[in-house]
Design a protein around this motif. Structure first.
Motif, PDB file in Angstrom:
ATOM      1  N   ARG A  30       0.837  -1.292  -0.136  1.00 35.51           N
ATOM      2  CA  ARG A  30       0.148   0.266   0.082  1.00 35.51           C
ATOM      3  C   ARG A  30       0.879   1.187  -0.005  1.00 35.51           C
ATOM      4  O   ARG A  30       0.733   2.130  -0.584  1.00 35.51           O
ATOM      5  N   ALA A  31       1.929   1.275   0.879  1.00 34.29           N
ATOM      6  CA  ALA A  31       2.696   2.497   0.841  1.00 34.29           C
ATOM      7  C   ALA A  31       3.504   2.696  -0.360  1.00 34.29           C
ATOM      8  O   ALA A  31       3.749   3.792  -0.909  1.00 34.29           O
ATOM      9  N   TYR A  32       4.076   1.538  -1.056  1.00 36.79           N
ATOM     10  CA  TYR A  32       4.805   1.493  -2.291  1.00 36.79           C
ATOM     11  C   TYR A  32       3.842   1.980  -3.371  1.00 36.79           C
ATOM     12  O   TYR A  32       4.199   2.954  -4.207  1.00 36.79           O
ATOM     13  N   ARG A  33       2.789   1.698  -3.317  1.00 37.15           N
ATOM     14  CA  ARG A  33       1.646   2.424  -4.320  1.00 37.15           C
ATOM     15  C   ARG A  33       1.191   3.674  -4.071  1.00 37.15           C
ATOM     16  O   ARG A  33       0.920   4.457  -5.188  1.00 37.15           O
ATOM     17  N   GLY A  34       1.072   4.072  -2.681  1.00 40.11           N
ATOM     18  CA  GLY A  34       0.279   5.364  -2.486  1.00 40.11           C
ATOM     19  C   GLY A  34       1.119   6.292  -2.240  1.00 40.11           C
ATOM     20  O   GLY A  34       0.731   7.554  -2.074  1.00 40.11           O
ATOM     21  N   ALA A  35       2.224   6.132  -1.412  1.00 45.75           N
ATOM     22  CA  ALA A  35       3.186   7.014  -0.762  1.00 45.75           C
ATOM     23  C   ALA A  35       4.525   7.167  -1.558  1.00 45.75           C
ATOM     24  O   ALA A  35       5.214   6.275  -1.321  1.00 45.75           O
ATOM     25  N   PRO A  36       4.650   8.460  -2.150  1.00 44.70           N
ATOM     26  CA  PRO A  36       5.911   8.418  -2.769  1.00 44.70           C
ATOM     27  C   PRO A  36       7.006   8.542  -2.208  1.00 44.70           C
ATOM     28  O   PRO A  36       8.108   7.811  -2.552  1.00 44.70           O
ATOM     29  N   ALA A  37       7.034   8.987  -0.942  1.00 40.15           N
ATOM     30  CA  ALA A  37       8.538   8.931  -0.182  1.00 40.15           C
ATOM     31  C   ALA A  37       8.770   7.283   0.125  1.00 40.15           C
ATOM     32  O   ALA A  37       9.906   7.038   0.181  1.00 40.15           O
ATOM     33  N   ALA A  38       7.625   6.536   0.363  1.00 36.68           N
ATOM     34  CA  ALA A  38       8.070   5.223   0.953  1.00 36.68           C
ATOM     35  C   ALA A  38       8.633   4.603  -0.763  1.00 36.68           C
ATOM     36  O   ALA A  38       9.339   3.699  -0.605  1.00 36.68           O
ATOM     37  N   ARG A  39       7.925   4.945  -1.814  1.00 36.63           N
ATOM     38  CA  ARG A  39       8.382   4.249  -2.915  1.00 36.63           C
ATOM     39  C   ARG A  39       9.636   4.675  -3.389  1.00 36.63           C
ATOM     40  O   ARG A  39      10.601   3.784  -3.595  1.00 36.63           O
ATOM     41  N   TYR A  83       1.645  10.125   2.862  1.00 40.40           N
ATOM     42  CA  TYR A  83       0.209  10.230   2.969  1.00 40.40           C
ATOM     43  C   TYR A  83      -0.255   9.426   2.001  1.00 40.40           C
ATOM     44  O   TYR A  83      -0.009   9.537   0.652  1.00 40.40           O
ATOM     45  N   VAL A  84      -1.170   8.473   2.234  1.00 41.46           N
ATOM     46  CA  VAL A  84      -1.779   7.557   1.222  1.00 41.46           C
ATOM     47  C   VAL A  84      -3.238   7.716   1.015  1.00 41.46           C
ATOM     48  O   VAL A  84      -3.993   7.670   1.963  1.00 41.46           O
ATOM     49  N   GLY A  85      -3.741   8.439   0.166  1.00 43.20           N
ATOM     50  CA  GLY A  85      -5.245   8.730  -0.171  1.00 43.20           C
ATOM     51  C   GLY A  85      -5.203  10.164  -0.595  1.00 43.20           C
ATOM     52  O   GLY A  85      -4.585  10.777  -1.263  1.00 43.20           O
ATOM     53  N   LYS A  86      -6.697  10.555  -0.775  1.00 43.63           N
ATOM     54  CA  LYS A  86      -7.109  11.840  -1.391  1.00 43.63           C
ATOM     55  C   LYS A  86      -7.300  12.858  -0.087  1.00 43.63           C
ATOM     56  O   LYS A  86      -7.618  12.135   0.880  1.00 43.63           O
ATOM     57  N   PRO A  87      -6.741  13.953  -0.490  1.00 39.16           N
ATOM     58  CA  PRO A  87      -6.985  14.870   0.684  1.00 39.16           C
ATOM     59  C   PRO A  87      -8.095  15.184   1.199  1.00 39.16           C
ATOM     60  O   PRO A  87      -8.385  15.509   2.565  1.00 39.16           O
ATOM     61  N   LEU A 284       0.714  -0.688  11.394  1.00 34.89           N
ATOM     62  CA  LEU A 284      -0.161  -1.358  10.290  1.00 34.89           C
ATOM     63  C   LEU A 284      -1.508  -1.014  10.571  1.00 34.89           C
ATOM     64  O   LEU A 284      -2.202  -1.364   9.665  1.00 34.89           O
ATOM     65  N   HIS A 285      -1.859   0.070  11.303  1.00 36.27           N
ATOM     66  CA  HIS A 285      -3.263   0.158  11.680  1.00 36.27           C
ATOM     67  C   HIS A 285      -4.050   1.422  11.009  1.00 36.27           C
ATOM     68  O   HIS A 285      -5.060   1.534  10.789  1.00 36.27           O
ATOM     69  N   ASN A 286      -3.086   2.052  10.326  1.00 38.50           N
ATOM     70  CA  ASN A 286      -3.336   3.306   9.734  1.00 38.50           C
ATOM     71  C   ASN A 286      -3.015   3.261   8.146  1.00 38.50           C
ATOM     72  O   ASN A 286      -1.969   3.459   7.697  1.00 38.50           O
ATOM     73  N   PRO A 287      -4.284   2.824   7.451  1.00 36.14           N
ATOM     74  CA  PRO A 287      -3.902   2.544   5.931  1.00 36.14           C
ATOM     75  C   PRO A 287      -3.580   3.682   5.044  1.00 36.14           C
ATOM     76  O   PRO A 287      -3.225   3.647   4.038  1.00 36.14           O
ATOM     77  N   HIS A 288      -3.567   5.001   5.658  1.00 33.93           N
ATOM     78  CA  HIS A 288      -3.413   6.208   4.977  1.00 33.93           C
ATOM     79  C   HIS A 288      -1.964   6.840   5.604  1.00 33.93           C
ATOM     80  O   HIS A 288      -1.756   8.077   5.039  1.00 33.93           O
ATOM     81  N   TRP A 289      -0.910   6.172   6.001  1.00 32.46           N
ATOM     82  CA  TRP A 289       0.089   6.607   6.633  1.00 32.46           C
ATOM     83  C   TRP A 289       1.257   5.802   6.148  1.00 32.46           C
ATOM     84  O   TRP A 289       1.179   4.590   6.714  1.00 32.46           O
ATOM     85  N   GLY A 290       1.769   5.879   5.113  1.00 33.04           N
ATOM     86  CA  GLY A 290       2.869   5.187   4.567  1.00 33.04           C
ATOM     87  C   GLY A 290       4.282   5.276   5.071  1.00 33.04           C
ATOM     88  O   GLY A 290       5.369   5.109   4.505  1.00 33.04           O
ATOM     89  N   LEU A 291       4.437   5.186   6.497  1.00 30.97           N
ATOM     90  CA  LEU A 291       5.555   5.368   7.166  1.00 30.97           C
ATOM     91  C   LEU A 291       6.231   3.592   7.248  1.00 30.97           C
ATOM     92  O   LEU A 291       5.620   2.870   8.064  1.00 30.97           O
ATOM     93  N   ILE A 292       7.450   3.419   7.146  1.00 29.27           N
ATOM     94  CA  ILE A 292       8.011   2.247   7.153  1.00 29.27           C
ATOM     95  C   ILE A 292       9.365   2.087   7.964  1.00 29.27           C
ATOM     96  O   ILE A 292      10.232   2.869   7.538  1.00 29.27           O
TER      97      ILE A 292
END
Length: 422
Positions: A30-39, A83-87, A284-292
């Motif tokens: 999810r982070a790879y797809r939606g969070a540019p910093a994680a990608r 951030y993963v999602g729409k503002p 793992l609990h917040n699907p909109h926060w792509g912090l790894i």
């Protein structure tokens, strides 16, 4: 009534491994797809989401630290590419010291509920929440966790000690949420008025976090004042409680909403149970926060035992210190880089040093500041420095020492933590 908050707390070792590995794969993908910093981070490391199939695979990725998060949000505002999602889907935005902006979609944020449940908070309890509701997410997150246990919350916030004491008495408050040192301060202030805390107040349970709970202070609270005291380890950036005590009070059970690693802070390699290292967290609990792999800077070690409470998650022994220069004071991290940025606006400011001490069960913070001007007795300058510091770091200085240039030795540490924990 169930002793456990949910079935996750009693998973077998194999069940927990399957559960965490599965959720980790989802979080990384999810982070790879939606969070540019994680990608970007994963590509720079030469790692694809398919390369992360188990918790042990996280060693392939670098550790992200608070300063990295602060800088990322400066370069790519407002969320640094995490951030993963729409503002328009964001319901709340928390602001942590740094500042770090943390967006949240879900209106149900019960992430702390397991820790409150383990501490015995239930329907019928009246609990005063003394953590700040201003900017920091602490007050709101703790309130939601308490409400998930159906306890009644007194929305007190930080400061206003006299009002807190009056509310505790008027409302028959029997539960406390805050730092252990503040609870002791409340007790001592009550006693200074000639009142008997045990007789005149109903506090019989306390949930504390934000600073270390020393064995001597716990003994005072539990033996002298009959307050059943539970400590919790929480970190703001990943968004919640990482570990919490049960009735055995023999370590803090890890929360299954996170992957928690103990690693060598210099290499990022995972350490075996019993070895001291840095606490590194993947939420793992917040699907909109792509912090790894967020490095907390806290040192601890993991233990695996058969806890009589029936909870099966591994435990942390508690906090054993800091791996970096950042220091936690009265529940808030103070990062030298924040101080440096704040003092940049003060032309007279030169080299500085932070000194943290423990006096009468309270953290004290001193800023030692060399002045380029040489004038160390300037009232207006003191006010500017104190205001700039508190604005950037939230924590208020207890003492400001203005010094001539050359006073602080060149080899001195930026942060001197002189606290002693028995």
């Amino acid at each position: 009534m169930s002793q456990h908050y949910d079935k996750l707390e009693s998973m077998t070792v194999s069940e927990r491994k399957i559960y965490l590995d599965s959720r980790l794969r989802q979080a990384v993908s999810r982070a790879y797809r939606g969070a540019p910093a994680a990608r970007r981070m994963m590509k720079a490391a030469g790692v694809k989401p398919s390369d992360i199939t188990t918790v042990s695979d996280l060693e392939k990725l670098p550790i992200t630290r608070k300063n990295d998060l602060i800088e990322a949000q400066k370069v790519t505002p407002p969320y640094g590419g995490y951030y993963v999602g729409k503002p328009e889907g964001i319901e709340r935005i928390f602001i942590s010291p740094g500042p770090v902006y943390e967006p949240l979609h879900s209106s149900k944020i019960e992430w702390f509920a397991r820790s409150f449940w383990a501490a015995g908070f239930r329907k019928g309890d009246v609990v005063i929440n003394t953590f700040t509701y201003h900017l920091s997410p602490a007050g709101t997150l703790f309130q939601e966790g308490l409400r998930d246990c159906r306890a009644t919350v007194v929305v007190a916030g930080a400061g206003n000690t006299d009002i807190h004491i009056k509310a505790m008495k008027d409302l028959g408050v029997n539960g406390f949420v805050g730092t252990p040192s503040y609870l002791m301060s409340l007790i001592k202030k009550v006693e200074e008025t000639g009142s008997n805390f045990k007789k005149d107040f109903r506090i019989d349970k306390a949930w504390v976090t934000g600073e270390m709970l020393s064995p001597s202070m716990r003994q005072t609270l539990e033996k002298d004042y009959r307050i059943d005291t539970y400590q919790t380890y929480a970190v703001t950036e990943p968004g919640g409680t990482l570990a919490y005590e049960c009735s055995q009070k023999s370590g803090l059970h890890l929360m299954d909403d996170y992957v928690v690693e103990i690693v060598d802070p210099s290499t990022g390699k995972q350490l075996a149970p019993g070895e001291v290292g840095e606490v590194v967290v993947t939420p793992l609990h917040n699907p909109h926060w792509g912090l790894i792999r967020f490095g907390t800077g806290d040192l601890s070690k993991m233990i695996v035992d058969n806890c009589p409470c029936g909870r099966t998650a591994p435990k942390l022994v508690g906090l054993l210190g800091r791996s970096g220069e950042a220091v936690k004071v009265r529940g808030m991290f103070v990062v030298p880089k924040q101080v440096e940025a704040a003092l940049a606006a003060v032309n007279e400011a030169g080299k500085f040093q932070l000194v943290v001490r423990r006096i009468d069960n309270r953290d004290t913070l001193t800023l030692r500041l060399e002045l380029k001007s040489g004038n160390t007795d300037d009232f207006e300058l003191r006010k500017r420095v104190e205001s700039a510091f508190q604005s950037a770091c939230i924590v208020k200085l207890d003492r400001l020492e203005l010094l001539p240039q050359g006073t602080i030795p060149s080899e001195s540490k930026v942060v001197l933590d002189e606290r002693k924990w028995d």
